[in-house]
Design a protein around this motif. Structure first.
Motif, mmCIF file in Angstrom:
data_model
loop_
_atom_site.group_PDB
_atom_site.id
_atom_site.type_symbol
_atom_site.label_atom_id
_atom_site.label_comp_id
_atom_site.label_asym_id
_atom_site.label_seq_id
_atom_site.Cartn_x
_atom_site.Cartn_y
_atom_site.Cartn_z
ATOM 1 N N ALA A 669 0.837 -1.203 0.000
ATOM 2 C CA ALA A 669 0.000 0.000 0.000
ATOM 3 C C ALA A 669 0.874 1.255 0.000
ATOM 4 N N SER A 670 1.821 1.322 0.918
ATOM 5 C CA SER A 670 2.721 2.474 0.940
ATOM 6 C C SER A 670 4.141 2.024 1.273
ATOM 7 N N GLY A 671 4.274 1.401 2.458
ATOM 8 C CA GLY A 671 5.608 1.187 3.007
ATOM 9 C C GLY A 671 5.981 2.448 3.769
ATOM 10 N N THR A 672 6.708 2.266 4.878
ATOM 11 C CA THR A 672 7.219 3.415 5.612
ATOM 12 C C THR A 672 8.697 3.193 5.950
ATOM 13 N N GLY A 673 9.120 1.927 5.961
ATOM 14 C CA GLY A 673 10.547 1.623 6.119
ATOM 15 C C GLY A 673 11.326 2.274 4.969
ATOM 16 N N ASN A 674 10.747 2.242 3.781
ATOM 17 C CA ASN A 674 11.393 2.889 2.632
ATOM 18 C C ASN A 674 11.753 4.345 2.971
ATOM 19 N N MET A 675 10.854 5.040 3.684
ATOM 20 C CA MET A 675 11.102 6.445 4.041
ATOM 21 C C MET A 675 12.198 6.565 5.103
ATOM 22 N N LYS A 676 12.158 5.664 6.091
ATOM 23 C CA LYS A 676 13.131 5.743 7.187
ATOM 24 C C LYS A 676 14.545 5.486 6.682
ATOM 25 N N PHE A 677 14.698 4.520 5.787
ATOM 26 C CA PHE A 677 16.018 4.253 5.204
ATOM 27 C C PHE A 677 16.529 5.467 4.422
ATOM 28 N N ALA A 678 15.688 5.981 3.538
ATOM 29 C CA ALA A 678 16.140 7.083 2.673
ATOM 30 C C ALA A 678 16.477 8.317 3.508
ATOM 31 N N LEU A 679 15.683 8.565 4.550
ATOM 32 C CA LEU A 679 15.934 9.710 5.426
ATOM 33 C C LEU A 679 17.304 9.592 6.106
ATOM 34 N N ASN A 680 17.763 8.358 6.297
ATOM 35 C CA ASN A 680 19.061 8.131 6.934
ATOM 36 C C ASN A 680 20.192 7.952 5.925
ATOM 37 N N GLY A 681 19.913 8.302 4.682
ATOM 38 C CA GLY A 681 20.980 8.348 3.690
ATOM 39 C C GLY A 681 21.223 7.060 2.933
ATOM 40 N N ALA A 682 20.311 6.075 3.047
ATOM 41 C CA ALA A 682 20.444 4.882 2.213
ATOM 42 C C ALA A 682 19.864 5.176 0.834
ATOM 43 N N LEU A 683 20.405 4.545 -0.183
ATOM 44 C CA LEU A 683 19.785 4.598 -1.507
ATOM 45 C C LEU A 683 18.824 3.427 -1.606
ATOM 46 N N THR A 684 17.823 3.604 -2.450
ATOM 47 C CA THR A 684 16.783 2.582 -2.534
ATOM 48 C C THR A 684 16.889 1.805 -3.838
ATOM 49 N N ILE A 685 16.791 0.468 -3.732
ATOM 50 C CA ILE A 685 16.501 -0.328 -4.919
ATOM 51 C C ILE A 685 15.049 -0.766 -4.756
ATOM 52 N N GLY A 686 14.226 -0.426 -5.738
ATOM 53 C CA GLY A 686 12.807 -0.688 -5.519
ATOM 54 C C GLY A 686 11.996 -0.761 -6.794
ATOM 55 N N THR A 687 10.810 -1.337 -6.612
ATOM 56 C CA THR A 687 9.825 -1.365 -7.691
ATOM 57 C C THR A 687 8.963 -0.105 -7.604
ATOM 58 N N LEU A 688 8.202 0.138 -8.648
ATOM 59 C CA LEU A 688 7.284 1.292 -8.629
ATOM 60 C C LEU A 688 6.018 0.893 -7.883
ATOM 61 N N ASP A 689 6.151 0.748 -6.570
ATOM 62 C CA ASP A 689 5.044 0.310 -5.728
ATOM 63 C C ASP A 689 4.906 1.249 -4.532
ATOM 64 N N GLY A 690 3.680 1.396 -4.038
ATOM 65 C CA GLY A 690 3.436 2.178 -2.831
ATOM 66 C C GLY A 690 4.072 3.554 -2.909
#
Ligand code: B1N
Length: 838
Positions: A669-690
């Motif tokens: 639906a959204s995900g929120t871990g994705n936000m917490k990681f990026a806020l801490n300077g991680a880059l994301t590998i991800g699908t176009l989801d949520g």
């Protein structure tokens, strides 16, 4: 119970030792609490005694703000948000309260002058794990933001005696252990037995005519349960606002079983007491699934009825006429778990407070708003009619009547469309009859929202399409957010300090101000500091992993982390296929040049979800082989960190280089871990989801590793007829990976262990791992390439953080306030109100 006005008490000054913030005062207060509350002195005090003494010292400082807030809200009868949620995943309170009070450093110094270490004491707290994952944590972030934005609010939920189970790993398998979070006491809550309420269950209804000749219904319950509120203060960040989280415990009413008791059936009476207490005994450990269990429905009506009765009590106490309930309260339903509120509010207004149907319905609709959190069909709650009737006979009648009026409305808007009536009915009559809770929530609410733009769009086009056509004006999107207080200031002090040293600290309350960091992205000194901080944090995690798992990890490797609940749609096993791909490349060519990686996993599986547990076993089995294969030469490490929790998450997000957000498009639906990681300077590998879609839009496609099918492509592929075997046969690396697992290489030669998983992939692959495999591998290869260019990676990391401003839960809450709640902030001044107004 009546409150007794007592001017002597009201004129008391709160002593300085309970409010003072100086180091000296904190030390005094700490020792005082150790002695008078914990009943210990330093010589015999345990670490837990010290933790408790500190917690009480901090709570005293909260109480002053809490009481001021309550007084002002009561005096002004302020409009209030009531956030109803079966889960609140609060995480540890102590550190967060220190941050929000702004006394972290003073307290650190105070305890250190007493020979103690603050980090040690923080570690001591048993966190209240009263939630499964994202949904419960979102509720907690929203409470933080509402308090910070000075929005009057009450969180209502259940005080589960056992929260989410503790996870152990034995022989690679998940083992569940009961979570006894209360066993050392909970210093953050205050019980309020004077506000107990009663909830009826079971039995039958009777019609009668009242003294005005009106048709009425009386409910004769089989059982009555008492709800006792336990309140926890929720302090905003550097404000005086302290709102309340009110959690209900179920108890047996003293009087109810006196019949049984007096007739000598002592054990029968005790039995009834135990049955009552069961209601708040344990959190259901399912995330994204619903099984239609009686106890779960009983939990839902229990906390919803307690909460609505409590709101009505407050309405009366503040002299608001009940007809204005919706002006005093707006009630947000966190998914359908509290959706029974539609029928319960109707019942309370009509049966218990003599209101007519039309007025009650108007108040109900104006008060309630519904947030949907899932697109998974198996997660949509439905209750078999027979179960529903046996527990809630009166509610079923009310739902039938709501349904009658509703279907009349549908007929008027779409004449002659009987198929639509069948689809939209609150009752599913296709086979065994069910009550559809999402439909009830849609009909009974004035607002329906999804939790990310894509999710809301899919709700409108698919899951709730008929309701969107019926009530387009009710639909709106509220993209999730996370609190930067817990997930940056508290958990990542080093990065917080670096950022604040450059751009000031306004970003903590106004996350969009992080944008100012972009000015430093070409500053080599700043980039160097950025990188050293990430490296230092990674070193800390290396030490932790060494201690916990006995695995030595290379701190210069890519920290590639997937931390979330285990579910096939989240595709932790796709990540596993990548690991084995790299492993195979090394086995085929031991001297191959591979960017070193550490794969880190954390997360729990629902105890009854066999496939998710098998995926955990697979990851641990891969870890055993890969970590010990001399050919690998430390270029790959696989680490499963057991018992993932909020406390743990705070340690993990800051250390990540790469965040795995690889769900099949159209499922998260959204995900929120994705936000917490990026806020801490991680880059994301991800699908176009949520919310990945929106994160990529914000940080820029060039700073995000996107791969895989889009949601429309997923539907199209499934419609065409998806054949996973074709991918297996045509993709050499994929075939080698699957064959490697099938050969027993990771299971000591056992070829049967992972067969259920492999069969499911080869013959169904519901979540399209094979279809996305090559795109994922190519994208990961690109990640490895980019990581070698450290300057480029650092730049991307900084730009990610600088552009994450949108994903603060403060922004989400502002949007809820404006578009749904119609509510303004109520700033709290300290000191004006504890003394009585003469
Ligand atoms: O809610 C989160 C989202 O970020 C996630 O994408 C979503 O999966 C999560 C039944 C759920 N949806 N549904 C649940 C939890 C417990 C339960 O018993 C369903 N959790 C989500 C916040 O919006």
């Amino acid at each position: 119970m009546q409150t007794v006005p007592n001017h002597q008490v009201e004129n008391l000054q709160i002593e300085d030792d309970r409010t003072g913030l100086s180091v000296e005062c904190l030390k005094r207060a700490f020792l005082d609490n150790l002695f008078y509350v914990q009943g210990k002195f330093p010589k015999i005090a345990t670490k837990n005694d010290y933790y408790m003494a500190l917690a009480y010292t901090v709570r005293d400082r909260l109480l002053q703000r809490w009481i001021n807030t309550a007084v002002i809200y009561t005096e002004r009868a302020s409009r209030t948000v009531s956030y109803l949620s079966a889960e609140f995943l609060m995480g540890p309170h102590l550190g967060n309260n220190l941050v929000n009070l702004g006394i972290y450093d003073q307290v650190k110094q105070a305890v250190s002058e007493l020979g103690l270490d603050l980090e040690d004491l923080l570690e001591q707290e048993e966190e209240p794990g009263l939630g499964n994952g994202g949904l419960g944590r979102l509720a907690a972030c929203y409470l933080d933001s509402m308090a910070t934005l000075e929005i009057p609010s009450l969180g209502y939920g259940i005080r589960y005696e056992f929260g989410i189970f503790d996870q152990d790993i034995r022989d690679g398998w998940q083992v569940e252990i009961t979570d006894k979070w209360l066993h050392c006491g909970n210093p953050w809550e205050i019980a309020r037995p004077e506000w107990e309420v009663y909830v009826k269950l079971g039995g039958h209804t009777e019609a009668y005519t009242d003294e005005h000749g009106r048709y009425r219904v009386r409910w004769i319950p089989y059982q009555v349960v008492k709800g006792v509120p336990h309140d926890t203060p929720i302090l905003g960040y550097k404000t005086n606002t302290a709102n309340t989280l009110r959690l209900w415990t179920a108890e047996a009413p003293e009087s109810f079983d006196f019949g049984a008791f007096n007739s000598g059936d002592y054990l029968g009476a005790v039995q009834a007491k135990m049955v009552s207490e069961n209601l708040s005994k344990v959190l259901y450990p399912n995330d994204d699934s619903s099984q239609g269990k009686r106890l779960r429905l009983a939990q839902q009506i229990f906390f919803v009825s307690c909460s609505l009765q409590d709101m009505i009590r407050i309405v009366f106490r503040q002299n608001v006429p009940l007809e204005k309930f919706h002006e005093k309260f707006v009630v947000q339903l966190n998914d359908t778990h509290p959706a029974i509120a539609v029928a319960e509010l109707m019942r309370l207004l009509i049966d218990e407070h003599d209101m007519g149907w039309d007025q009650a319905w108007s108040i109900t609709q104006k008060s309630l708003a519904y947030t949907n959190h899932t697109l998974l069909p198996e997660a949509l709650e439905r209750w078999p009619i027979s179960l529903f009737r046996s527990l809630l006979p009166r509610h079923l009648e009310i739902i039938y009547e709501i349904n009658y009026h509703f279907l009349e409305e549908v007929k008027a808007k779409f004449p002659g469309d009987s198929d639509r009536l069948r689809r939209m009915s609150l009752i599913d009559e296709s086979g065994e009859k069910y009550v559809r809770m999402a439909h009830l929530a849609c009909v009974g609410s004035h607002s329906i929202n999804g939790v990310a733009a894509l999710h809301t769009k899919l709700l409108q086009q698919d899951v709730l399409r008929d309701f969107y056509q019926m009530y387009p004006e009710k639909f709106n999107n509220k993209t999730n957010g996370v609190t930067p207080r817990r997930f940056m200031v508290l958990s990542n002090p080093r990065l917080t300090n670096l950022i604040s040293s450059k751009i000031g600290d306004s970003w903590i309350k106004h996350l969009k101000d992080l944008k100012k960091l972009e000015a430093f992205v070409d500053d080599p000194e700043f980039c160097h500091q950025w990188r050293s901080i990430k490296s230092a944090i990674k070193h800390d995690l290396v030490a932790y992993i060494q201690k916990q798992n006995g695995i030595s990890v290379n701190p210069d490797s890519i920290f590639d982390i997937q931390a979330k609940r285990f579910h096939e749609y989240k595709r932790q096993h796709l990540n596993a296929l990548h690991i084995i791909t790299l492993y195979n490349r090394i086995k085929a060519n031991p001297d191959i040049d591979i960017t070193p990686r550490t794969f880190i996993f954390g997360g729990k599986a629902a105890p009854g979800y066999y496939m998710a547990k098998l995926i955990i076993k697979l990851l641990n089995s891969i870890a055993d082989v890969v970590n010990n294969d001399p050919d690998v030469r430390d270029r790959l490490k696989v680490v499963f960190l057991k018992d993932y929790s909020v406390k743990f998450a705070q340690r993990v997000y800051p250390a990540a280089d790469l965040s795995e957000q690889i769900s099949m498009a159209g499922k998260e639906a959204s995900g929120t871990g994705n936000m917490k990681f990026a806020l801490n300077g991680a880059l994301t590998i991800g699908t176009l989801d949520g919310a990945n879609v929106e994160i990529r839009d914000e940080v820029g496609a060039e700073n995000f590793f996107i791969f895989g099918l889009t949601a429309p492509e997923v539907y199209a592929l499934k419609a065409r007829g998806y054949r996973p075997l074709d991918y297996y046969h045509s993709n050499r690396e994929l075939k080698a990976v699957i064959d490697r697992i099938a050969s027993g290489h990771f299971s000591h030669g056992d070829t049967q262990l992972f067969k259920p998983l492999l069969d499911s992939l080869l013959h169904r692959d519901e979540y399209l791992l094979f279809a996305d495999y090559q795109a994922y591998i190519d994208c990961q290869d690109n990640v490895s390439q980019v990581y070698r260019d450290r300057d480029r990676w650092t730049r991307m990391s900084i730009l990610n953080v600088a552009r994450m401003g949108k994903f603060s839960s403060d922004r989400s809450i502002r949007d809820y306030c404006q578009d749904i709640w119609n509510i303004q902030s109520v700033p709290i001044e300290l000191g004006e109100c504890i003394q009585a107004k003469e």
